[in-house]
Design a protein around this motif. Structure first.
Motif, PDB file in Angstrom:
ATOM      1  N   SER A   4       0.833  -1.206   0.000  1.00 32.61           N
ATOM      2  CA  SER A   4       0.000   0.000   0.000  1.00 32.61           C
ATOM      3  C   SER A   4       0.868   1.257   0.000  1.00 32.61           C
ATOM      4  N   LEU A   7       0.933   3.055  -3.368  1.00 28.52           N
ATOM      5  CA  LEU A   7      -0.167   3.977  -3.664  1.00 28.52           C
ATOM      6  C   LEU A   7      -0.051   5.243  -2.828  1.00 28.52           C
ATOM      7  N   ASP A   8       0.378   5.121  -1.581  1.00 30.09           N
ATOM      8  CA  ASP A   8       0.586   6.310  -0.751  1.00 30.09           C
ATOM      9  C   ASP A   8       1.569   7.269  -1.417  1.00 30.09           C
ATOM     10  N   ALA A  11      -0.047   8.909  -4.544  1.00 31.89           N
ATOM     11  CA  ALA A  11      -1.110   9.859  -4.204  1.00 31.89           C
ATOM     12  C   ALA A  11      -0.544  11.132  -3.581  1.00 31.89           C
ATOM     13  N   TYR A  29      -4.809   9.503  -8.799  1.00 34.14           N
ATOM     14  CA  TYR A  29      -4.175   8.665  -7.786  1.00 34.14           C
ATOM     15  C   TYR A  29      -4.715   8.976  -6.395  1.00 34.14           C
ATOM     16  N   ARG A  33      -6.633   6.139  -4.086  1.00 38.16           N
ATOM     17  CA  ARG A  33      -6.310   5.841  -2.692  1.00 38.16           C
ATOM     18  C   ARG A  33      -7.540   5.969  -1.804  1.00 38.16           C
ATOM     19  N   GLU A  34      -8.355   6.982  -2.033  1.00 40.97           N
ATOM     20  CA  GLU A  34      -9.564   7.139  -1.231  1.00 40.97           C
ATOM     21  C   GLU A  34     -10.496   5.946  -1.419  1.00 40.97           C
ATOM     22  N   TRP A  37      -9.050   3.092   0.506  1.00 37.83           N
ATOM     23  CA  TRP A  37      -9.311   3.255   1.944  1.00 37.83           C
ATOM     24  C   TRP A  37     -10.727   2.797   2.295  1.00 37.83           C
ATOM     25  N   PHE A  66      -5.150  -2.813  -3.539  1.00 39.80           N
ATOM     26  CA  PHE A  66      -4.611  -1.910  -2.524  1.00 39.80           C
ATOM     27  C   PHE A  66      -5.491  -1.879  -1.278  1.00 39.80           C
ATOM     28  N   TYR A  70      -4.177  -2.398   2.525  1.00 35.66           N
ATOM     29  CA  TYR A  70      -4.422  -1.495   3.653  1.00 35.66           C
ATOM     30  C   TYR A  70      -5.078  -2.244   4.812  1.00 35.66           C
ATOM     31  N   THR A 204       1.708   2.190 -10.890  1.00 37.36           N
ATOM     32  CA  THR A 204       1.431   3.113  -9.786  1.00 37.36           C
ATOM     33  C   THR A 204       2.735   3.690  -9.233  1.00 37.36           C
TER      34      THR A 204
END
Length: 500
Positions: A4, A7-8, A11, A29, A33-34, A37, A66, A70, A204
């Protein structure tokens, strides 16, 4: 690190950059991520042991991948081309699970109390569910992805890839944020294959826009590349062959000015196909990538400079490298004989690989690494003096004729050199005198002709009599799976039936 993190990083560095294009859907991006989440909150609340996906390429694939990371739950994409019975057997092995799917596949799923099914549209529209951000456990040894093997010789094995394996591969092969803002890669490989997982993670990390295609068709692929100004692509050999055939048959040029790099892998690439593709796409950098599920994707690469050098050289030793899979990346490769002895250059044997990206592990079966960390790929091949790896096929495909090991690949290369031959697969067939004999299934080019005797004489003159196919059948097409690998077991069975 947990995957993950990839992606962090994307983003936070380029949150406004488009990450995924799928039909009319667009995700930056930050939006990706949202969505991941929101998915993670849903996954954790479910109490599931696995997150499964049964669907074609769509934004749900990276969101589920992803989101599972998370949530700290293994991600298991399933092959939607399996029969309903096969799909439900696999679901029973991952229950309790959350399954993301779509209307196209939901009818194949048997209702179970321990499988929570979420429709793709509802999954991508999950509510916020709170302000608390998912905090994945920092356990690099945790399982990130579980992929079921094809199961052609028995029950599918569950290959597991840990976060540390995948992160080692990505960090070792991809430069963070290497893509320009306008760069885009077209994704045609299905999400249940390691190449599909790799496409999401590497794109990504590079912050490159992913243009997803649900299914491959040559003309549609060319259109998607033009419409989305695609700069990068990955294809399996049969896909590239279909694109080449489409352009040749239609008499058109690719007209893809944005396309700069085209990688291929997943099966044997005929030399005639790559040579023609290099002519049709003269400004494109071609890369041959060889890898396995158990190695977190690519372990050897034949790069653009190697392609051009081989195509331009008059030295046979350099020319033949176009048929290799290149040199190892962030791994070690060695060739061993059946007794485990390490072989030298030009000596064919079994391919072994070692490195931090290599998992070599199956659920229930445990690690397949030896005491020194080497993984048996079960491919046969050899290294030349410069370290280029040449593959001869799977160890199981070797024909044992009177105690002599015969590689189908060397015979196939000779037959493909005949001007009338478009495709060929060489397999073992039963033989009372020798135990196994050589057989070949041949596809001729449209309007071309060749006799059995003519092809047998070609092999005899180029190799030797023991390599001559004792049986040759002509077919309209060879059976391939969706990733471009010829289904030799089907061809073998046809010769078994003929010999009965």
């Amino acid at each position: 690190m947990n995957i993950s993190t990839i992606l962090d990083m994307a983003a936070e560095a380029f949150g406004d950059r488009i990450g995924v294009v799928s039909g009319g859907q667009r995700y930056t991006y930050a939006e990706l991520r949202e969505a991941a989440w929101r998915a993670a909150r849903r996954f954790k609340a479910s109490g599931a042991a696995y997150v499964a996906l049964l669907d074609v390429n769509s934004p749900a694939a990276p969101v589920a991948l992803f989101g599972a990371a998370y949530a700290g739950i293994p991600y298991v994409p399933l092959n939607y081309r399996l029969t309903p019975a096969e799909i439900n057997k696999l679901l029973a092995r991952v229950a309790p699970a959350v399954l993301v799917t779509s209307a196209d596949f939901s009818g194949r799923i048997e209702k179970r109390a321990d499988i929570e099914v979420i429709d793709r549209a509802a999954f991508l529209a999950l509510p916020e569910g709170g302000d608390e951000l998912p905090q994945p456990a920092e356990d690099p040894r945790a399982i990130a992805v579980q992929l079921f093997t094809s199961g052609t010789t028995g029950e599918p094995k569950a290959a597991i890839l840990r976060h540390e394996n995948l992160m080692s591969y990505i960090v070792g092969t991809v430069e963070f944020a290497a893509a320009e803002e306008d760069d885009a890669i077209v994704v045609t490989v299905p999400p249940y294959h390691i190449a599909g997982i790799s496409a999401v993670l590497s794109s990504t990390y590079a912050c490159r826009r992913m243009v997803q295609m649900e299914n491959f068709e040559a003309a549609a692929w060319l259109d998607a590349c033009r419409e989305n100004s695609v700069s990068n692509a990955f294809l399996v050999p049969t896909m590239l062959q279909r694109i080449v055939d489409h352009l040749v048959d239609s008499g058109t040029q690719p007209n893809l000015p944005a396309l700069r790099a085209l990688a291929y892998g997943g099966g044997k690439m005929p030399l005639s196909t790559i040579a023609k593709a290099m002519q049709l796409f003269p400004t494109v950098d071609f890369t041959n990538a060889y890898g396995l599920t158990e190695t977190s994707s690519t372990i050897a690469v034949l790069g653009p400079d190697d392609h051009r050098a081989a195509a331009a050289s008059s030295d046979p030793a350099v020319q033949r490298r176009l048929a290799s899979v290149g040199k190892p990346g962030a791994v070690e490769i060695e060739i061993r004989d059946e007794s485990g002895k390490v072989l030298g250059p030009e000596e064919a044997g079994l391919v072994f690989v070692r490195g931090p990206q290599v998992s070599g592990e199956y659920l229930s079966l445990g690690s397949q690494l030896d005491a020194d960390g080497w993984f048996p790929t079960k491919d046969r091949g050899y290294l030349d003096a410069e370290g280029y790896l040449f593959l001869d096929g799977r160890a199981d495909d070797v024909i044992v004729r009177g105690g002599e090991n015969i590689s189908p690949g060397e015979i196939e290369d000779v037959l493909l050199g005949h001007p009338a031959v478009a495709d060929v697969a060489v397999v073992a067939m039963p033989d009372e005198q020798w135990g196994e004999g050589v057989a070949a299934a041949v596809v001729l080019k449209a309007g071309a002709s060749a006799s059995v005797a003519e092809l047998q004489e070609l092999v005899k003159n180029k190799l030797r009599s023991s390599r001559v196919p004792q049986a040759i059948v002509f077919k309209d097409a060879l059976p391939y799976n969706e990733l471009g690998k010829v289904l030799r077991r089907i061809i073998r069975q046809e010769f078994v039936q003929k010999a009965a």
